[in-house]
Design an enzyme around this catalytic site. Structure first.
Site, mmCIF file in Angstrom:
data_model
loop_
_atom_site.group_PDB
_atom_site.id
_atom_site.type_symbol
_atom_site.label_atom_id
_atom_site.label_comp_id
_atom_site.label_asym_id
_atom_site.label_seq_id
_atom_site.Cartn_x
_atom_site.Cartn_y
_atom_site.Cartn_z
ATOM 1 N N GLY A 18 0.828 -1.219 0.000
ATOM 2 C CA GLY A 18 0.000 0.000 0.000
ATOM 3 C C GLY A 18 0.856 1.260 0.000
ATOM 4 N NE ARG A 96 -2.492 -4.195 -0.777
ATOM 5 C CZ ARG A 96 -1.965 -3.493 0.216
ATOM 6 N NH1 ARG A 96 -0.802 -3.833 0.699
ATOM 7 N NH2 ARG A 96 -2.614 -2.451 0.695
ATOM 8 C CG ASP A 128 2.782 -7.059 7.196
ATOM 9 O OD1 ASP A 128 2.442 -6.347 6.227
ATOM 10 O OD2 ASP A 128 1.986 -7.817 7.791
ATOM 11 C CB THR A 150 2.694 0.047 6.974
ATOM 12 O OG1 THR A 150 1.304 -0.134 7.298
ATOM 13 C CG2 THR A 150 3.506 -0.389 8.183
ATOM 14 C CG ASP A 152 -1.585 -0.919 8.623
ATOM 15 O OD1 ASP A 152 -2.373 0.014 8.375
ATOM 16 O OD2 ASP A 152 -1.496 -1.934 7.926
ATOM 17 C CG ASP A 154 1.376 -3.632 10.931
ATOM 18 O OD1 ASP A 154 2.272 -3.121 10.233
ATOM 19 O OD2 ASP A 154 0.475 -4.344 10.453
ATOM 20 N NE ARG A 196 -2.513 -5.043 5.843
ATOM 21 C CZ ARG A 196 -3.170 -5.123 4.686
ATOM 22 N NH1 ARG A 196 -4.342 -5.677 4.632
ATOM 23 N NH2 ARG A 196 -2.642 -4.639 3.583
HETATM 24 O O1 F6P Z 1 -1.502 -1.803 5.217
HETATM 25 C C1 F6P Z 1 -1.978 -0.559 4.846
HETATM 26 C C2 F6P Z 1 -3.457 -0.587 4.586
HETATM 27 O O2 F6P Z 1 -3.866 0.732 4.307
HETATM 28 C C3 F6P Z 1 -4.300 -1.199 5.695
HETATM 29 O O3 F6P Z 1 -4.484 -0.342 6.794
HETATM 30 C C4 F6P Z 1 -5.564 -1.541 4.953
HETATM 31 O O4 F6P Z 1 -6.258 -2.609 5.565
HETATM 32 C C5 F6P Z 1 -5.050 -1.954 3.613
HETATM 33 O O5 F6P Z 1 -3.769 -1.382 3.459
HETATM 34 C C6 F6P Z 1 -5.932 -1.579 2.456
HETATM 35 O O6 F6P Z 1 -5.390 -2.123 1.318
HETATM 36 P P1 F6P Z 1 -5.837 -1.755 -0.179
HETATM 37 O O7 F6P Z 1 -5.104 -0.525 -0.573
HETATM 38 O O8 F6P Z 1 -5.388 -2.938 -0.965
HETATM 39 O O9 F6P Z 1 -7.309 -1.546 -0.164
#
Ligand code: F6P
Length: 376
Positions: A18, A96, A128, A150, A152, A154, A196
């Protein structure tokens, strides 16, 4: 030539997973530090930096997909990256795409491409999932350096991941906007944040914006208690309430809410839906007007905060320091206010989550009301 640096070395750089704020700053400072002429003479190495578009997908498909599309490789120079630190997102694009996707393992091809392109060191800016890929590539002999990012926050072994601070600012600003409309109508707003399975974004976003209740994945909430807290607030004279719910938060005895079944190639579920659920339960339990708002990707957007720009700078410079030392298989990290490095092996497969006993008041569903007491 007698005066030229002895060795030439090629650095590849990519952003994966992301997007978030701070990525461009990190890339700018990798390029500026690697290509710095004064340092070049001191080091006796002349670096060049190749940007790889669209994350690991670009390393797999190093050739242009069709004559109309641009290639995946971009030689970077100091002039190109001069203003990058001011902008959100990633100038190189991201995806991704995992070379180790169990459904389509392309790692052999990716490693062959890294060798064929003469990439001596690969800088992976990721969370991660992406740094787990970096760790596996490192185990297979690729010279990798990771930079943590990130919203997050995390990742283990680092106190900071790029993007987190900007996301906290977005949450705070958006909640400030909601307050005026919530107050006007005497409404409750349940605001869903990302994050997440970690509650950092909701918890620290909630503390920053002064949320009345914060729901985090690390502590399953009781709907009864939630409604009790809301009713108590109203009895105490509150005109409206802001409740922050992390996307991974869940009621006691339930699984987390998912937007769609299955997982992406990093093995992540698409979480979402808790705010709507909580809003319905509050309406049902208290008869108070309640709405839900999902902040979603707004949290990843916008210009980077001053902190993200500066941390991007420090992480980018530290990544080049590691390359110069040939100290590969590392992730740059922030520990107790100092930028350093940790082994990619030590973060592999781990997630850093909120320690409820330290950082959460499980009775009020909020940040702790005793800081000195809880800090060790
Ligand atoms: O890991 C970053 C994040 O923004 C999370 O907080 C969220 O769940 C996810 O990516 C969303 O992913 P996408 O951009 O694939 O919708």
């Amino acid at each position: 030539m007698a005066n030229s640096p002895k060795r030439k070395s090629r650095i590849g750089i990519l952003t994966s997973g992301g997007d978030c704020a701070g990525l461009n700053s990190a890339m700018k400072w990798v390029v500026k530090t690697a290509l710095d002429e004064r340092l070049e003479w001191e080091r006796g190495i002349q670096y060049e930096v190749i940007g790889i578009r669209d994350g690991f997908k670009g390393l797999y498909s190093t050739e242009p997909a069709s004559p109309d599309t641009e290639g995946y490789l971009v030689p970077l120079n100091q002039e190109m990256v001069r203003t990058w630190d001011r902008y959100g997102g990633t100038m190189l694009g991201t995806s991704r795409f995992s070379p180790y996707d169990p459904k389509n393992d392309t790692s052999k091809q990716v490693i062959e491409n890294i060798e064929r392109l003469g990439i001596d060191a690969l800088v992976v800016i990721g969370g991660d999932g992406s740094l787990a890929i970096a760790s596996r590539l490192s185990d297979q002999g690729v010279n990798v350096i990771g930079i943590p990012k990130t919203i997050d926050r995390d990742l283990p072994e680092t106190d900071y991941t790029l993007g987190f601070d900007t996301a906290l600012n977005v949450i705070t600003e958006e909640v400030d906007r909601l307050r005026t409309t919530a107050g006007s109508h005497k409404r409750i707003f349940v605001v869903e944040t990302m994050g997440r399975t970690a509650g950092w974004l909701a918890l620290e976003g909630g503390e920053s914006c002064g949320a009345f209740i914060i729901l985090i994945p690390e502590y399953d909430f009781s709907i009864e208690r939630l409604n009790e807290l809301v009713s108590e607030g109203r009895r105490a004279g509150a005109r409206y309430e802001i409740i922050l719910a992390a996307e991974g938060a869940k009621p006691e005895g339930c699984a987390e809410f998912v937007k769609e079944p299955g997982t992406d190639s990093f093995g992540h579920k698409a979480l979402g839906g808790v705010a709507e659920f909580v809003a319905a339960k509050i309406r049902e339990g208290t008869r108070l007007e309640t709405r839900s708002v999902v902040l979603s990707h707004l949290q990843r957007g916008g210009a980077p905060s001053a902190f993200d720009r500066r941390m991007g700078r420090h992480f980018g410079i530290a990544a080049v320091d590691l390359i110069v030392r040939q100290d590969f298989g590392k992730m740059v990290a922030l520990t107790n206010g100092k930028t350093g490095a940790v082994s990619l092996k030590d973060i592999y497969g781990k997630v850093r989550r909120v320690d409820v006993s330290q950082h959460y008041d499980a009775d009020r569903y909020n940040g702790p009301r005793s800081i000195l007491h809880t800090e060790s």
